[in-house]
Design a protein around this motif. Structure first.
Motif, PDB file in Angstrom:
ATOM      1  N   ALA A  12       2.497   1.934  -5.201  1.00 22.42           N
ATOM      2  CA  ALA A  12       3.210   1.781  -4.029  1.00 22.42           C
ATOM      3  C   ALA A  12       3.779   3.189  -3.711  1.00 22.42           C
ATOM      4  O   ALA A  12       4.239   3.510  -2.481  1.00 22.42           O
ATOM      5  CB  ALA A  12       4.311   0.499  -4.213  1.00 22.42           C
TER       6      ALA A  12
ATOM      7  N   LEU B 109       2.783  -3.754  -0.657  1.00 24.62           N
ATOM      8  CA  LEU B 109       1.895  -2.482  -0.564  1.00 24.62           C
ATOM      9  C   LEU B 109       1.044  -2.645   0.411  1.00 24.62           C
ATOM     10  O   LEU B 109       0.767  -1.794   1.320  1.00 24.62           O
ATOM     11  CB  LEU B 109       1.387  -2.163  -1.772  1.00 24.62           C
TER      12      LEU B 109
ATOM     13  N   CYS C 189       2.691  -5.980  -4.761  1.00 30.10           N
ATOM     14  CA  CYS C 189       1.286  -5.953  -4.052  1.00 30.10           C
ATOM     15  C   CYS C 189       1.192  -6.131  -2.658  1.00 30.10           C
ATOM     16  O   CYS C 189       0.544  -5.567  -1.927  1.00 30.10           O
ATOM     17  CB  CYS C 189       0.135  -6.249  -4.959  1.00 30.10           C
TER      18      CYS C 189
END
Length: 294
Positions: free
Chosen positions: A113, A205, A202
């Motif tokens: 990220a 991101l 995640c």
């Protein structure tokens, strides 16, 4: 009694002789020939009317296709430097950072990220320093995100539905003719196999940072710049090819090209990056969820 002659005139001897008014037989028209002439005139008029309507419909379809895009020819960046600026982003920011992600063993989701955020900020800085003096990149992207020329909700719903349908169709065709294979990124699998906190990062991101970055570069910059000097559909095709190639995934290249075309078309129709960012985010969220469930 003598029958009256139609016309008479005296001859040299003083006698009257009958004369007839002669008419060229070519100019005599029977009722049937008059009907044929009238019918042929009607046919010619109707043919002209049909052809004019056909031309009008063709012009209407052409104008509708031309008016599909609301992108303006005036852009904040010099069109002559489009590929130079993009090459600077691609080779200085994108490739080095993506190599860090793909080659890093045990790469944590936070590190990924951070790299994506660094690439995003670097891309914005590059676009800021290459903008024309009379333009401001901040006002450009504010306009592209918050100005609504056409219905964003309609464009987002139609674009997302079409995108998912085409991706499913191409996946089914690939499984049928090529064979089923796992095309999921190993980095993504590694990240999603960690804790719930890693999964949450995640999703941030892939559903926020990555869509914002890619839509800014490939649609906001590249497609906008290309559309200022060529037909919008050619700009969509070229930018989609670049978008697909930039992911370095041969297996997913066709689907990435389709994704780029749909996102580019939605952006051209609305003139707003928000719709393409939302569609991109929804698609990535579906991919993440399917990866977790697989």
């Amino acid at each position: 009694m003598f029958a009256a002659l139609p016309h008479s005139r005296p001859n040299l001897s003083g006698a009257f002789v009958a004369t007839r008014r002669t008419t060229n037989p070519l100019f005599l028209a029977s009722p049937s020939s008059l009907n044929l002439l009238s019918f042929s005139r009607v046919l010619r008029k109707s043919d002209g009317l049909v052809s004019s309507r056909s031309c009008s419909s063709k012009r209407g379809a052409h104008d509708l296709f031309e008016d599909f895009s609301v992108l303006l020819p005036d852009t904040p960046w010099d069109a002559k430097n489009t590929w130079t600026t993009f090459a600077a982003y691609f080779f200085i920011l994108h490739i080095p950072l993506i190599c860090q992600v793909t080659n890093g063993e045990g790469m944590q989701v936070a590190s990924t990220a951070l790299l994506q955020t660094t690439e995003f900020l670097g891309a914005l800085a590059l676009l800021h320093f290459t903008v024309k003096p009379q333009h401001a990149i901040s006002s450009f992207f504010v306009e592209k995100l918050f100005t609504e020329q056409r219905s964003l909700i309609k464009a987002t719903i139609v674009g997302a539905g079409l995108l998912i349908a085409l991706v499913l169709l191409t996946s089914a065709l690939a499984d049928e003719f090529i064979g089923s294979r796992d095309v999921t990124s190993p980095v993504l699998k590694e990240i999603l196999s960690d804790s719930s906190q890693s999964k949450a990062v995640c999703f941030v991101l892939y559903c926020f940072i990555a869509p914002a970055l890619e839509e800014t570069i490939y649609r906001g910059y590249l497609l906008t710049s290309l559309a200022s000097k060529m037909k919008w559909w050619n700009a969509v095709i070229i930018s989609s090819c670049v978008f697909s190639a930039a992911h370095f995934s041969v297996e997913n290249s066709l689907q990435l090209f389709i994704i780029g075309c749909i996102l580019g078309s939605v952006y051209c129709w609305t003139g707003n990056l928000a719709s393409s960012i939302v569609i991109h985010s929804v698609y990535n969220a579906i991919i993440l969820q399917s990866t977790i469930m697989s």
